[in-house]
Design an enzyme around this catalytic site. Structure first.
Site, PDB file in Angstrom:
ATOM      1  N   GLU A  94       1.006  -7.506  37.947  1.00  0.00           N
ATOM      2  CA  GLU A  94      -0.184  -7.410  38.785  1.00  0.00           C
ATOM      3  C   GLU A  94      -0.623  -5.963  38.990  1.00  0.00           C
ATOM      4  OE1 GLU A  94       0.259 -11.354  41.561  1.00  0.00           O
ATOM      5  OE2 GLU A  94       1.566  -9.686  42.039  1.00  0.00           O
ATOM      6  N   CYS A 107      -3.377   0.493  41.954  1.00  0.00           N
ATOM      7  CA  CYS A 107      -1.910   0.451  41.985  1.00  0.00           C
ATOM      8  C   CYS A 107      -1.473  -0.402  40.797  1.00  0.00           C
ATOM      9  CB  CYS A 107      -1.482  -0.177  43.313  1.00  0.00           C
ATOM     10  SG  CYS A 107       0.277  -0.498  43.417  1.00  0.00           S
ATOM     11  N   CYS A 114      11.557  -6.686  38.613  1.00  0.00           N
ATOM     12  CA  CYS A 114      12.265  -5.424  38.870  1.00  0.00           C
ATOM     13  C   CYS A 114      13.749  -5.716  38.965  1.00  0.00           C
ATOM     14  CB  CYS A 114      11.774  -4.811  40.183  1.00  0.00           C
ATOM     15  SG  CYS A 114      12.463  -3.170  40.526  1.00  0.00           S
ATOM     16  N   CYS A 118      15.763  -4.452  45.810  1.00  0.00           N
ATOM     17  CA  CYS A 118      15.668  -4.040  47.216  1.00  0.00           C
ATOM     18  C   CYS A 118      15.491  -5.323  48.034  1.00  0.00           C
ATOM     19  CB  CYS A 118      14.468  -3.119  47.436  1.00  0.00           C
ATOM     20  SG  CYS A 118      14.606  -1.542  46.564  1.00  0.00           S
ATOM     21  N   CYS A 121      11.832  -6.548  49.255  1.00  0.00           N
ATOM     22  CA  CYS A 121      10.694  -6.501  48.329  1.00  0.00           C
ATOM     23  C   CYS A 121      10.586  -7.795  47.520  1.00  0.00           C
ATOM     24  CB  CYS A 121      10.880  -5.307  47.397  1.00  0.00           C
ATOM     25  SG  CYS A 121       9.634  -5.190  46.108  1.00  0.00           S
ATOM     26  N   GLY A 161       7.962  -3.232  39.770  1.00  0.00           N
ATOM     27  CA  GLY A 161       8.878  -2.525  38.893  1.00  0.00           C
ATOM     28  C   GLY A 161       9.249  -1.127  39.338  1.00  0.00           C
ATOM     29  N   GLU A 162      10.240  -0.571  38.663  1.00  0.00           N
ATOM     30  CA  GLU A 162      10.718   0.778  38.937  1.00  0.00           C
ATOM     31  C   GLU A 162      10.314   1.662  37.751  1.00  0.00           C
ATOM     32  OE1 GLU A 162      11.885   2.761  41.298  1.00  0.00           O
ATOM     33  OE2 GLU A 162      11.976   4.230  39.686  1.00  0.00           O
ATOM     34  N   SER A 193       5.961   6.315  42.003  1.00  0.00           N
ATOM     35  CA  SER A 193       6.842   6.019  43.135  1.00  0.00           C
ATOM     36  C   SER A 193       8.192   5.506  42.626  1.00  0.00           C
ATOM     37  CB  SER A 193       6.180   4.958  44.026  1.00  0.00           C
ATOM     38  OG  SER A 193       7.012   4.642  45.121  1.00  0.00           O
ATOM     39  N   SER A 216      11.049   6.506  47.736  1.00  0.00           N
ATOM     40  CA  SER A 216      11.268   5.529  48.805  1.00  0.00           C
ATOM     41  C   SER A 216      12.603   5.818  49.479  1.00  0.00           C
ATOM     42  CB  SER A 216      11.255   4.112  48.218  1.00  0.00           C
ATOM     43  OG  SER A 216      10.031   3.905  47.561  1.00  0.00           O
ATOM     44  N   ASN A 292       5.675  -5.218  55.226  1.00  0.00           N
ATOM     45  CA  ASN A 292       4.779  -6.357  54.979  1.00  0.00           C
ATOM     46  C   ASN A 292       5.622  -7.573  54.655  1.00  0.00           C
ATOM     47  OD1 ASN A 292       2.285  -4.800  55.015  1.00  0.00           O
ATOM     48  ND2 ASN A 292       3.026  -3.900  53.111  1.00  0.00           N
ATOM     49  N   CYS A 335       2.007  -3.525  49.795  1.00  0.00           N
ATOM     50  CA  CYS A 335       3.272  -2.990  49.275  1.00  0.00           C
ATOM     51  C   CYS A 335       4.388  -4.006  49.430  1.00  0.00           C
ATOM     52  CB  CYS A 335       3.708  -1.762  50.070  1.00  0.00           C
ATOM     53  SG  CYS A 335       2.655  -0.365  49.896  1.00  0.00           S
TER      54      CYS A 335
HETATM   55  N1  SAH Z   1      10.069   0.812  42.620  1.00  0.00           N
HETATM   56  C1  SAH Z   1       9.225   1.801  43.194  1.00  0.00           C
HETATM   57  C2  SAH Z   1       7.747   1.418  43.255  1.00  0.00           C
HETATM   58  C3  SAH Z   1       7.392   0.040  43.713  1.00  0.00           C
HETATM   59  S1  SAH Z   1       7.507  -0.322  45.421  1.00  0.00           S
HETATM   60  C4  SAH Z   1       9.736   2.226  44.569  1.00  0.00           C
HETATM   61  O1  SAH Z   1      10.680   1.615  45.058  1.00  0.00           O
HETATM   62  O2  SAH Z   1       9.253   3.211  45.114  1.00  0.00           O
HETATM   63  C5  SAH Z   1       6.277   0.658  46.212  1.00  0.00           C
HETATM   64  C6  SAH Z   1       6.575   0.943  47.684  1.00  0.00           C
HETATM   65  O3  SAH Z   1       6.541  -0.291  48.448  1.00  0.00           O
HETATM   66  C7  SAH Z   1       7.955   1.531  47.925  1.00  0.00           C
HETATM   67  O4  SAH Z   1       7.884   2.606  48.826  1.00  0.00           O
HETATM   68  C8  SAH Z   1       8.726   0.378  48.566  1.00  0.00           C
HETATM   69  O5  SAH Z   1       9.772   0.817  49.373  1.00  0.00           O
HETATM   70  C9  SAH Z   1       7.625  -0.294  49.346  1.00  0.00           C
HETATM   71  N2  SAH Z   1       7.928  -1.682  49.737  1.00  0.00           N
HETATM   72  C10 SAH Z   1       8.688  -2.591  49.079  1.00  0.00           C
HETATM   73  N3  SAH Z   1       8.727  -3.758  49.753  1.00  0.00           N
HETATM   74  C11 SAH Z   1       7.966  -3.589  50.857  1.00  0.00           C
HETATM   75  C12 SAH Z   1       7.595  -4.446  51.937  1.00  0.00           C
HETATM   76  N4  SAH Z   1       8.011  -5.721  52.014  1.00  0.00           N
HETATM   77  N5  SAH Z   1       6.778  -3.944  52.891  1.00  0.00           N
HETATM   78  C13 SAH Z   1       6.328  -2.664  52.823  1.00  0.00           C
HETATM   79  N6  SAH Z   1       6.634  -1.826  51.820  1.00  0.00           N
HETATM   80  C14 SAH Z   1       7.450  -2.275  50.852  1.00  0.00           C
END
Ligand code: SAH
Length: 347
Positions: A94, A107, A114, A118, A121, A161-162, A193, A216, A292, A335
């Site tokens: 997406e 974005c 991924c 985390c 996420c 993804g990362e 990111s 992050s 979120n 996010c």
């Molecule tokens: N893998 C990368 C980029 C994708 S996530 C990373 O981890 O940075 C992009 C951002 O969204 C990151 O800062 C991550 O911590 C944040 N994120 C992930 N899940 C989230 C959630 N449920 N609510 C708010 N931010 C979130």
């Protein structure tokens, strides 16, 4: 034979290919323009290139390939639009258009799913399907701009993804998008990111790549970070912050620490103080992202006052801190909510 997407070929390699098949060098510049400026949807749409050149490229397995745009969903609350793409092998990914005060940001995803898992996420819950090809990342940019009829001001690798675990393809996409013979998109308007893949962060810092890095960080407590982000076990916080500091010192781009706030978990004033201490002396800013809701994660969002108090505590310690506005939550485009249609019903 698997087709090779010309969108993912850098200009220099492009010239080699064109010359290899016996054509004049300037044809490479012409074709590059068709792909990245006129954004032709396939070699058949390319006009003033001799048929034998196109034929030779097709014979060698090259074409201009776009994934299908399977869905386009518009938020009813704000100008956010989410695009769902499906590649020929049905890998889904997406991209999200975010508008803020007239600034257009796209974005994009670097992977379908991924591997980092985390716990907060939605993409992390999917597991990794596969890395995206360079051309698939560029396709998100061109297809979204085309569908909306706009030009983007900023491009962020913050989707699924990362990016640092698909670094070759991501850095090639950045090189191609910023090539002045093509899209000529400024590197200073690109942000990558990462959840903290230390060795790749160090490599990037030394490259002085001209784009911005977002890390992050989430919490200054190493043990707590390991619980929230399994990647911290392999790449602990100390090394991540050192690598980020190296980027802050050496690279021309801006460094941001992202801090997702969870109610009652990492949102206290002590957490803010500890975070300020951890990043003291580093040339950076902090983006606070109130959590979120994401499928199956079980965390909750702190109320606005708590997020404001956290921001204030950081500012008191001299840290430049912002709270990221929630955009597109009604269409699962904020996010951490991207899951390419998987799991969404559980939210
Ligand atoms: N893998 C990368 C980029 C994708 S996530 C990373 O981890 O940075 C992009 C951002 O969204 C990151 O800062 C991550 O911590 C944040 N994120 C992930 N899940 C989230 C959630 N449920 N609510 C708010 N931010 C979130």
């Amino acid at each position: 034979m698997k087709k090779k997407d010309l969108k993912g070929v850098e200009f220099e390699r492009f010239e080699d290919v064109v010359v290899k098949y016996g054509f004049e060098k300037y044809r490479a510049a012409q074709l590059f323009g068709w792909i990245h400026v006129k954004r032709a949807g396939g070699l058949d749409a390319v006009k003033n290139i001799p048929a034998p050149v196109k034929e030779a490229l097709l014979q060698a397995g090259y074409d201009i390939i776009y994934p299908a745009m399977a869905e386009k969903t518009e938020s009813r609350r704000d100008a956010t639009v989410k695009f769902l793409f499906k590649a020929a092998d049905s890998a889904a990914f997406e991209a999200v258009r975010i508008e803020d005060k007239g600034r257009e940001t796209l974005c994009i995803s670097s992977q379908s799913g991924c591997a980092c898992a985390c716990g907060f996420c939605a993409t992390g819950k999917m597991g990794l399907k596969r890395n995206l090809e360079t051309g698939e990342m560029i396709a998100q940019f061109y297809a979204a701009a085309g569908a909306l009829g706009i030009k983007f001001d900023n491009l962020v690798f913050m989707g699924m993804g990362e990016p640092l675990l698909n670094w070759d393809n991501v850095s090639r996409a950045i090189d191609i998008l910023s090539d002045r013979r093509g899209s000529n998109f400024s590197r200073s308007r690109i942000t990558v990111s990462t959840c903290g893949i230390t060795p790749v962060m160090k490599k990037i810092a030394r490259m002085e790549p001209g784009f911005n890095l977002a890390v992050s960080v989430i919490t200054a407590d190493n043990e707590q970070r390991s619980k929230l982000m399994p990647v911290n076990v392999k790449y602990p916080l100390k090394g991540v912050v050192e690598a980020a500091a190296e980027f802050g010192r050496k690279a021309k781009g801006r460094l941001t620490f992202e801090c997702v706030l969870f109610d009652g978990i990492n949102d206290s004033l002590q957490h803010a103080e500890a975070l300020a201490g951890l990043i003291r002396g580093i040339n950076c800013r902090v983006n606070i992202i109130p959590y979120n809701s994401a499928a199956g994660t079980g965390y909750s969002r702190p109320d606005t006052l708590k997020a404001l108090a956290f921001q204030k505590a950081l500012k008191r310690r001299g840290v430049e801190a912002y709270i990221r506005k929630e955009k597109g939550a009604d269409i699962k485009a904020a996010c951490g909510q991207l899951a390419a249609g998987e799991n969404n019903s559980q939210c």
